[in-house]
Write a protein that holds these residues in place. Structure first.
Motif, PDB file in Angstrom:
ATOM      1  N   ALA A 280       0.818  -1.215   0.000  1.00 53.43           N
ATOM      2  CA  ALA A 280       0.000   0.000   0.000  1.00 53.43           C
ATOM      3  C   ALA A 280       0.853   1.267   0.000  1.00 53.43           C
ATOM      4  O   ALA A 280       0.338   2.362  -0.195  1.00 53.43           O
ATOM      5  CB  ALA A 280      -0.953   0.005   1.202  1.00 53.43           C
ATOM      6  N   SER A 281       2.132   1.117   0.225  1.00 48.34           N
ATOM      7  CA  SER A 281       3.046   2.264   0.222  1.00 48.34           C
ATOM      8  C   SER A 281       4.277   1.924  -0.610  1.00 48.34           C
ATOM      9  O   SER A 281       4.976   0.944  -0.326  1.00 48.34           O
ATOM     10  CB  SER A 281       3.466   2.601   1.654  1.00 48.34           C
ATOM     11  N   ASP A 282       4.548   2.728  -1.625  1.00 48.76           N
ATOM     12  CA  ASP A 282       5.754   2.514  -2.430  1.00 48.76           C
ATOM     13  C   ASP A 282       7.016   2.677  -1.577  1.00 48.76           C
ATOM     14  O   ASP A 282       8.004   1.966  -1.791  1.00 48.76           O
ATOM     15  CB  ASP A 282       5.791   3.499  -3.599  1.00 48.76           C
ATOM     16  N   LYS A 283       6.972   3.605  -0.629  1.00 50.94           N
ATOM     17  CA  LYS A 283       8.155   3.809   0.218  1.00 50.94           C
ATOM     18  C   LYS A 283       8.459   2.552   1.025  1.00 50.94           C
ATOM     19  O   LYS A 283       9.606   2.107   1.115  1.00 50.94           O
ATOM     20  CB  LYS A 283       7.949   4.996   1.148  1.00 50.94           C
ATOM     21  N   ARG A 284       7.430   1.956   1.631  1.00 53.50           N
ATOM     22  CA  ARG A 284       7.669   0.752   2.432  1.00 53.50           C
ATOM     23  C   ARG A 284       8.161  -0.387   1.551  1.00 53.50           C
ATOM     24  O   ARG A 284       9.099  -1.110   1.910  1.00 53.50           O
ATOM     25  CB  ARG A 284       6.384   0.351   3.170  1.00 53.50           C
ATOM     26  N   LYS A 285       7.526  -0.534   0.412  1.00 54.28           N
ATOM     27  CA  LYS A 285       7.951  -1.596  -0.516  1.00 54.28           C
ATOM     28  C   LYS A 285       9.401  -1.392  -0.944  1.00 54.28           C
ATOM     29  O   LYS A 285      10.202  -2.331  -0.951  1.00 54.28           O
ATOM     30  CB  LYS A 285       7.038  -1.606  -1.749  1.00 54.28           C
ATOM     31  N   ASN A 286       9.752  -0.159  -1.277  1.00 52.76           N
ATOM     32  CA  ASN A 286      11.107   0.118  -1.758  1.00 52.76           C
ATOM     33  C   ASN A 286      12.144  -0.024  -0.658  1.00 52.76           C
ATOM     34  O   ASN A 286      13.289  -0.432  -0.913  1.00 52.76           O
ATOM     35  CB  ASN A 286      11.162   1.511  -2.382  1.00 52.76           C
TER      36      ASN A 286
ATOM     37  N   LEU B 242      10.588   8.162   7.975  1.00 51.61           N
ATOM     38  CA  LEU B 242      10.587   7.524   9.292  1.00 51.61           C
ATOM     39  C   LEU B 242       9.238   6.933   9.712  1.00 51.61           C
ATOM     40  O   LEU B 242       9.203   5.835  10.285  1.00 51.61           O
ATOM     41  CB  LEU B 242      11.106   8.504  10.350  1.00 51.61           C
ATOM     42  N   PRO B 243       8.097   7.591   9.418  1.00 51.43           N
ATOM     43  CA  PRO B 243       6.816   6.956   9.771  1.00 51.43           C
ATOM     44  C   PRO B 243       6.608   5.611   9.064  1.00 51.43           C
ATOM     45  O   PRO B 243       6.028   4.680   9.634  1.00 51.43           O
ATOM     46  CB  PRO B 243       5.778   7.985   9.320  1.00 51.43           C
TER      47      PRO B 243
END
Length: 261
Positions: free
Chosen positions: A11-17, A44-45
């Motif tokens: 659901a988040s590209d940042k988390r996936k990346n 950071l979140p």
């Protein structure tokens, strides 16, 4: 309440990346910020969510995957790569027939990498793909599986033969009959060329053509109703070529070599 794991990951590209970067090994925060081109306040979140779900851990300012994270990420890459094949061209794949691809290769379709859909201009619908031909001229081998042959096939493929390209053709029975009847001399000349091998594919061809050289794979699929489509799907790179080699070898198993006409 914890988020579902699929939401945490996708659901988040940042988390996936972040997960994909940590697959390569531990990373310091500055390294993550630089690679993701983002700010500490934004990143950071998302990192905290990954930590809360036990996918990553940190020591001082360095982050790494947990065992749970390593197990999860190892299964992510094939899915991400499969989506990459279909994602930007979902209408093409949804309307064209590719069930003829054997199951073991369908399961590894992610190896094809990013798909480039080529839409030829109307005057060039029946022309040979020029980019593929130029790549073939620089290749060590060329394979074509087809049920029809370009009107200028002799000129095109004689040029490849003169350049030392090893050529293999798998053709349908209808095309073999046509070549013997209408293009006998050209066909015989290619058949006798030491750089060229012809096979008769003994099953029904459920596609228009497949072309392979040592740089790319080109698929010309039929629409699901069996009608002709002018769209072409092209894949480049070593992984795609190796996948294409396995596909052509699969079709060779249902073929017999043509030694004379």
């Amino acid at each position: 309440m914890k988020k579902p794991l699929l939401d945490v990951i996708f659901a988040s590209d940042k988390r996936k990346n972040v997960l994909m970067l940590l697959k390569e090994g531990p990373k310091e925060t500055e390294n993550l910020l630089s690679s993701l081109e983002t700010t500490r306040q934004s990143l950071l979140p998302q990192i905290r969510i990954l930590e809360d779900h036990h996918l990553i851990t940190h020591y001082e300012d360095s982050y790494e995957l947990t065992t749970l994270g390593e197990m999860t990420v190892s299964k992510m890459q094939p899915l991400i790569d499969t989506v990459k094949v279909f994602d930007n061209n979902i209408d093409y794949w949804g309307t064209h027939y590719f069930d003829f691809i054997p199951l073991h290769l369908l399961k590894r379709i992610d190896e094809l990498g990013e798909c480039k859909i080529i839409v030829p201009p109307i005057p060039e619908i029946f022309e040979f793909n020029k980019e593929v031909h130029e790549r073939s001229k620089k290749s060590g081998f060329f394979v074509k599986i087809c049920s029809s042959m370009h009107p200028k096939f002799f000129t095109l493929f004689s040029e490849l033969a003169e350049l030392g390209v090893e050529m293999t053709f798998l053709i349908s029975e209808d095309l073999l009959d046509y070549l013997k009847r209408e293009k006998y001399e050209e066909f015989r000349s290619l058949l006798e060329n030491e750089k060229t091998t012809f096979y008769l594919y003994q099953e029904k061809m459920q596609f228009f053509s497949i072309v392979l050289n040592d740089q790319c794979v080109l698929l010309r699929l039929l629409q699901k109703d069996g009608s002709f489509s002018n769209l072409q799907a092209m894949f480049t790179g070593e992984s795609a070529v190796n996948w294409g080699k396995e596909l052509t070898e699969y079709f060779k198993q249902s073929s017999v070599q043509i030694v004379d006409i």
